[in-house]
Design an enzyme around this catalytic site. Structure first.
Site, PDB file in Angstrom:
ATOM      1  N   ASN A  11       0.876  -1.168   0.000  1.00 21.71           N
ATOM      2  CA  ASN A  11       0.000   0.000   0.000  1.00 21.71           C
ATOM      3  C   ASN A  11       0.916   1.221   0.000  1.00 21.71           C
ATOM      4  OD1 ASN A  11      -1.716   2.149   0.847  1.00 21.71           O
ATOM      5  ND2 ASN A  11      -1.512   1.506   2.989  1.00 21.71           N
ATOM      6  N   LYS A  13       0.161   4.313   0.298  1.00 19.31           N
ATOM      7  CA  LYS A  13      -0.369   5.394   1.126  1.00 19.31           C
ATOM      8  C   LYS A  13      -0.487   6.690   0.303  1.00 19.31           C
ATOM      9  CE  LYS A  13       1.263   3.191   5.318  1.00 19.31           C
ATOM     10  NZ  LYS A  13       1.691   3.372   6.717  1.00 19.31           N
ATOM     11  N   HIS A  99      -7.774  -0.002   7.175  1.00 20.61           N
ATOM     12  CA  HIS A  99      -6.364   0.181   7.515  1.00 20.61           C
ATOM     13  C   HIS A  99      -6.268   0.961   8.830  1.00 20.61           C
ATOM     14  CE1 HIS A  99      -2.280   1.820   7.353  1.00 20.61           C
ATOM     15  NE2 HIS A  99      -1.988   0.810   6.552  1.00 20.61           N
ATOM     16  N   GLU A 101      -4.711   3.437   9.803  1.00 19.06           N
ATOM     17  CA  GLU A 101      -4.786   4.895   9.702  1.00 19.06           C
ATOM     18  C   GLU A 101      -6.221   5.361   9.484  1.00 19.06           C
ATOM     19  OE1 GLU A 101      -1.966   5.333   6.593  1.00 19.06           O
ATOM     20  OE2 GLU A 101      -0.323   4.709   7.899  1.00 19.06           O
ATOM     21  N   GLU A 171      -2.231  -6.177  10.983  1.00 21.59           N
ATOM     22  CA  GLU A 171      -1.283  -5.076  11.086  1.00 21.59           C
ATOM     23  C   GLU A 171      -1.352  -4.485  12.496  1.00 21.59           C
ATOM     24  OE1 GLU A 171      -0.805  -3.111   6.815  1.00 21.59           O
ATOM     25  OE2 GLU A 171      -2.705  -2.585   7.737  1.00 21.59           O
ATOM     26  N   GLY A 177       4.357   2.090  10.274  1.00 20.92           N
ATOM     27  CA  GLY A 177       4.842   3.444  10.031  1.00 20.92           C
ATOM     28  C   GLY A 177       6.290   3.663  10.419  1.00 20.92           C
ATOM     29  N   SER A 217       5.892  -2.965   9.554  1.00 22.04           N
ATOM     30  CA  SER A 217       7.359  -2.876   9.568  1.00 22.04           C
ATOM     31  C   SER A 217       8.016  -4.135   9.008  1.00 22.04           C
ATOM     32  CB  SER A 217       7.870  -2.596  10.995  1.00 22.04           C
ATOM     33  OG  SER A 217       7.392  -1.341  11.449  1.00 22.04           O
TER      34      SER A 217
END
Length: 262
Positions: A11, A13, A99, A101, A171, A177, A217
């Site tokens: 992804n 982003k 997701h 976020e 995730e 991130g 990560s």
């Protein structure tokens, strides 16, 4: 683990222009053209503005194309949203929902994710539901409870016959991130098994075949041990995959691991 195919995806982003996305997908396709897609699937989930051009320039047999989000209605007074009809028009194969976020920055709820999941399935997409616990939930020993709740709520009202168009990405919020903390492999392995058990509880035997990915990560150092986890079917990679050659290097490492397992 009865799911036979292995998946690798990214992804991007809110990064990469149209030209950069086309270049990335083109280079990735070139590098991986020799990989038998009957056993492997590669997918890229870029920003909305790149989707139409990416679809026109990609080889559909080599790379699946996904959207990072989707509204739950075909049309209406939903300023800023993207409808399933719009995503069909630009050639998307799959839609990512929930997701971390979206959940924790934009405050989307389990109910909202469920509406999007059901809408995506109704419009013929493969749906990738992202789930994961926060660091506070992890420290409180609530990880299993959170994962089970997100699966139960996310797939509420979804018929068993639609399980073949469902993917799940685990995730952990604390592992995602720039400031993400690398996951311990044993921990990831245990949580992937919790997810598998929850999917089987929800969908019966079909739950055994729902692909489960790990994301958070992922990099060239931990991709190999993660690929050896018991209930894993793929890796969902962030910035370590945004350069096609670096992504390809990870793919080759994982290939070697999967060949030994299979």
């Amino acid at each position: 683990m009865s799911c036979k195919k292995w998946y690798m995806g990214t992804n991007t982003k809110m990064y990469k222009t149209i030209a950069q996305t086309n270049q990335f997908i083109g280079r990735l396709s070139e590098l991986t053209a020799d990989i038998d897609r009957s056993g492997w699937e590669l997918f890229v989930i870029p920003s909305f503005t790149t989707l139409d051009s990416a679809n026109q320039h990609r080889d559909k047999n080599l790379v699946k194309l996904g959207a990072q989000n989707m509204g739950w209605e075909e049309q209406g007074q939903f300023t800023g949203e993207i409808s399933p009809l719009m995503l069909q028009e630009v050639g998307c194969d799959l839609v990512m929902i929930g997701h971390s976020e979206r959940r924790h920055v934009f405050m989307e709820t389990d109910e909202m994710e469920n509406r999007k999941v059901r809408c995506g399935l109704e419009h013929g997409f493969t749906v990738l539901l992202c789930i994961g616990e926060t660091e506070a939930e992890k420290e409180a020993g609530q990880s299993d409870e959170v994962l089970n709740r997100q699966i139960e709520a996310g797939f509420a009202g979804v018929a068993q016959e639609n399980a073949d168009r469902i993917w799940v990405a685990y995730e952990p919020v604390w592992a995602i991130g720039v400031n993400g903390k690398p996951v311990e492999i044993d921990y990831a392995d245990r949580k992937l098994t919790v997810i598998r058990e929850s999917l089987v509880k929800r969908f019966g035997p079909q739950g055994e075949d729902v692909p489960i990915f790990y994301g958070g990560s992922v990099n060239a150092e931990n991709a190999e041990p993660l690929a050896s986890c018991k209930d894993i079917n793929g890796l969902f990679i962030g910035r370590s995959a945004w350069d096609a050659d670096r992504f390809f290097a990870i793919i080759r490492k994982v290939q070697a691991v999967r060949q030994k397992i299979n």
